[in-house]
Design a protein around this motif. Structure first.
Motif, PDB file in Angstrom:
ATOM      1  N   ALA A 116       0.812  -1.218   0.000  1.00 17.99           N
ATOM      2  CA  ALA A 116       0.000   0.000   0.000  1.00 17.99           C
ATOM      3  C   ALA A 116       0.845   1.267   0.000  1.00 17.99           C
ATOM      4  N   TYR A 117       2.114   1.153   0.357  1.00 14.24           N
ATOM      5  CA  TYR A 117       2.993   2.324   0.391  1.00 14.24           C
ATOM      6  C   TYR A 117       3.763   2.529  -0.916  1.00 14.24           C
ATOM      7  N   ARG A 118       3.617   1.628  -1.866  1.00 17.97           N
ATOM      8  CA  ARG A 118       4.368   1.767  -3.116  1.00 17.97           C
ATOM      9  C   ARG A 118       3.845   2.949  -3.931  1.00 17.97           C
ATOM     10  N   TYR A 119       4.775   3.649  -4.577  1.00 16.30           N
ATOM     11  CA  TYR A 119       4.413   4.831  -5.364  1.00 16.30           C
ATOM     12  C   TYR A 119       3.896   4.472  -6.755  1.00 16.30           C
ATOM     13  N   ASP A 120       4.179   3.244  -7.220  1.00 12.36           N
ATOM     14  CA  ASP A 120       3.901   2.900  -8.615  1.00 12.36           C
ATOM     15  C   ASP A 120       2.640   2.064  -8.804  1.00 12.36           C
ATOM     16  N   LEU A 121       1.725   2.123  -7.855  1.00 13.28           N
ATOM     17  CA  LEU A 121       0.470   1.389  -7.992  1.00 13.28           C
ATOM     18  C   LEU A 121      -0.467   2.126  -8.958  1.00 13.28           C
ATOM     19  N   VAL A 126      -4.797   0.631  -6.095  1.00  5.83           N
ATOM     20  CA  VAL A 126      -5.090   1.369  -4.864  1.00  5.83           C
ATOM     21  C   VAL A 126      -6.536   1.155  -4.442  1.00  5.83           C
ATOM     22  N   TYR A 127      -7.442   1.164  -5.414  1.00  2.48           N
ATOM     23  CA  TYR A 127      -8.854   0.967  -5.074  1.00  2.48           C
ATOM     24  C   TYR A 127      -9.076  -0.428  -4.487  1.00  2.48           C
ATOM     25  N   ALA A 128      -8.377  -1.417  -5.032  1.00  2.00           N
ATOM     26  CA  ALA A 128      -8.488  -2.776  -4.495  1.00  2.00           C
ATOM     27  C   ALA A 128      -8.034  -2.804  -3.036  1.00  2.00           C
ATOM     28  N   LEU A 129      -6.972  -2.067  -2.728  1.00  2.00           N
ATOM     29  CA  LEU A 129      -6.475  -2.014  -1.354  1.00  2.00           C
ATOM     30  C   LEU A 129      -7.413  -1.215  -0.449  1.00  2.00           C
ATOM     31  N   CYS A 130      -8.151  -0.266  -1.021  1.00  2.27           N
ATOM     32  CA  CYS A 130      -9.179   0.462  -0.252  1.00  2.27           C
ATOM     33  C   CYS A 130     -10.241  -0.489   0.291  1.00  2.27           C
ATOM     34  N   MET A 131     -10.430  -1.603  -0.424  1.00  7.47           N
ATOM     35  CA  MET A 131     -11.464  -2.574  -0.061  1.00  7.47           C
ATOM     36  C   MET A 131     -10.887  -3.751   0.725  1.00  7.47           C
ATOM     37  N   ASP A 132      -9.631  -3.650   1.125  1.00 10.55           N
ATOM     38  CA  ASP A 132      -8.971  -4.759   1.821  1.00 10.55           C
ATOM     39  C   ASP A 132      -9.696  -5.105   3.120  1.00 10.55           C
ATOM     40  N   THR A 133      -9.636  -6.369   3.500  1.00  8.00           N
ATOM     41  CA  THR A 133     -10.304  -6.819   4.716  1.00  8.00           C
ATOM     42  C   THR A 133      -9.610  -6.343   5.984  1.00  8.00           C
ATOM     43  N   SER A 134      -8.342  -5.931   5.866  1.00 11.64           N
ATOM     44  CA  SER A 134      -7.588  -5.488   7.043  1.00 11.64           C
ATOM     45  C   SER A 134      -7.600  -3.964   7.155  1.00 11.64           C
ATOM     46  N   SER A 135      -7.955  -3.453   8.336  1.00 14.51           N
ATOM     47  CA  SER A 135      -7.943  -2.012   8.556  1.00 14.51           C
ATOM     48  C   SER A 135      -6.531  -1.454   8.497  1.00 14.51           C
ATOM     49  N   ARG A 136      -5.533  -2.282   8.807  1.00 17.57           N
ATOM     50  CA  ARG A 136      -4.138  -1.821   8.712  1.00 17.57           C
ATOM     51  C   ARG A 136      -3.781  -1.463   7.276  1.00 17.57           C
ATOM     52  N   VAL A 137      -4.245  -2.274   6.356  1.00 15.48           N
ATOM     53  CA  VAL A 137      -3.975  -2.009   4.941  1.00 15.48           C
ATOM     54  C   VAL A 137      -4.731  -0.760   4.496  1.00 15.48           C
ATOM     55  N   ARG A 138      -5.986  -0.655   4.875  1.00 10.78           N
ATOM     56  CA  ARG A 138      -6.790   0.507   4.472  1.00 10.78           C
ATOM     57  C   ARG A 138      -6.245   1.794   5.082  1.00 10.78           C
TER      58      ARG A 138
END
Length: 224
Positions: A116-121, A126-138
């Protein structure tokens, strides 16, 4: 297994080793020695390849940090059985589209969080990570410098208050999102909103009658 000393470590990393000595160290029975020799910048491509198949995950992980790995090795590490190796490869600058897709769907939270911290996504990544099951990722996504309006909107509805708090602190939220945050169940989020300088008179009036005293004070302390 023999005792590993500072002398062993220094020797494994020495520029004065012959090719044969380095080769022997890459085959050493002790994984600690093999980890140490990974740092040696005189490893040949053949030796790096051998170590990339090492049975010890620490050796494979060290290769990511200390050696120039090939595209094939990079791809293999992104599929590695060990989560530490996969976590290490998330910081590698040469990941291709398919490897990024694979790693943002990794079963281990720490791997996805690091991605989630990568600049080249891409926006889709990024939207897929917005929907991640983990709040840490979101939360990691919410802290990104650049988010699209759709990504911000998605995270503004997040069930985790820390994620919403982070979004509420962003400069580029819409009036609709401000309206929603004014009604948020968390006083800290309403307090952050009350400190914004882009509130309308209606927003500030609503916040000045908030159930939480600190929110009321913040809303009344700033002039429009």
């Amino acid at each position: 297994m023999h005792l590993i000393t500072a002398e062993h470590a220094k020797a494994a990393q020495s520029d004065g080793l012959s090719s044969e000595e380095i080769d022997d160290l890459t085959r050493d029975e002790d994984c600690v020695i093999r980890c140490m020799v990974v740092i040696n910048q005189r490893l040949t491509p053949e030796q790096v390849e051998r170590l990339s198949w090492d049975e010890d995950a620490d050796v494979r992980e060290s290769l990511v940090y200390f050696q120039d790995i090939t595209a094939e090795q990079q791809d293999r590490f992104s599929r590695d059985d060990d989560e530490g190796v996969r976590w290490a490869i998330t910081s590698h600058q040469g990941l291709n589209h398919w490897q990024i897709e694979r790693l943002i769907e990794d079963p281990v939270v720490e791997v996805r969080e690091s991605m989630a911290y990568r600049y080249d996504l891409t926006e889709e990544n990024v939207y897929a990570l917005c929907m991640d099951t983990s709040s840490r990722v979101r939360y990691a996504v919410a802290a990104r410098e650049h988010l699209t309006d759709l990504q911000v909107e998605c995270l503004s509805w997040d069930g985790n208050s820390a994620v919403r708090f982070t979004i509420a602190m962003r400069a580029n939220i819409t009036t609709k999102e401000i309206d929603r945050f004014i009604e948020d169940t968390e006083p800290d989020i309403r307090w952050v909103i009350a400190h914004r300088h882009d509130l309308t008179a209606e927003h500030r009036e609503r916040l000045s009658h908030d159930a939480d005293n600190s929110v009321r004070q913040a809303a009344r302390s700033l002039t429009i």
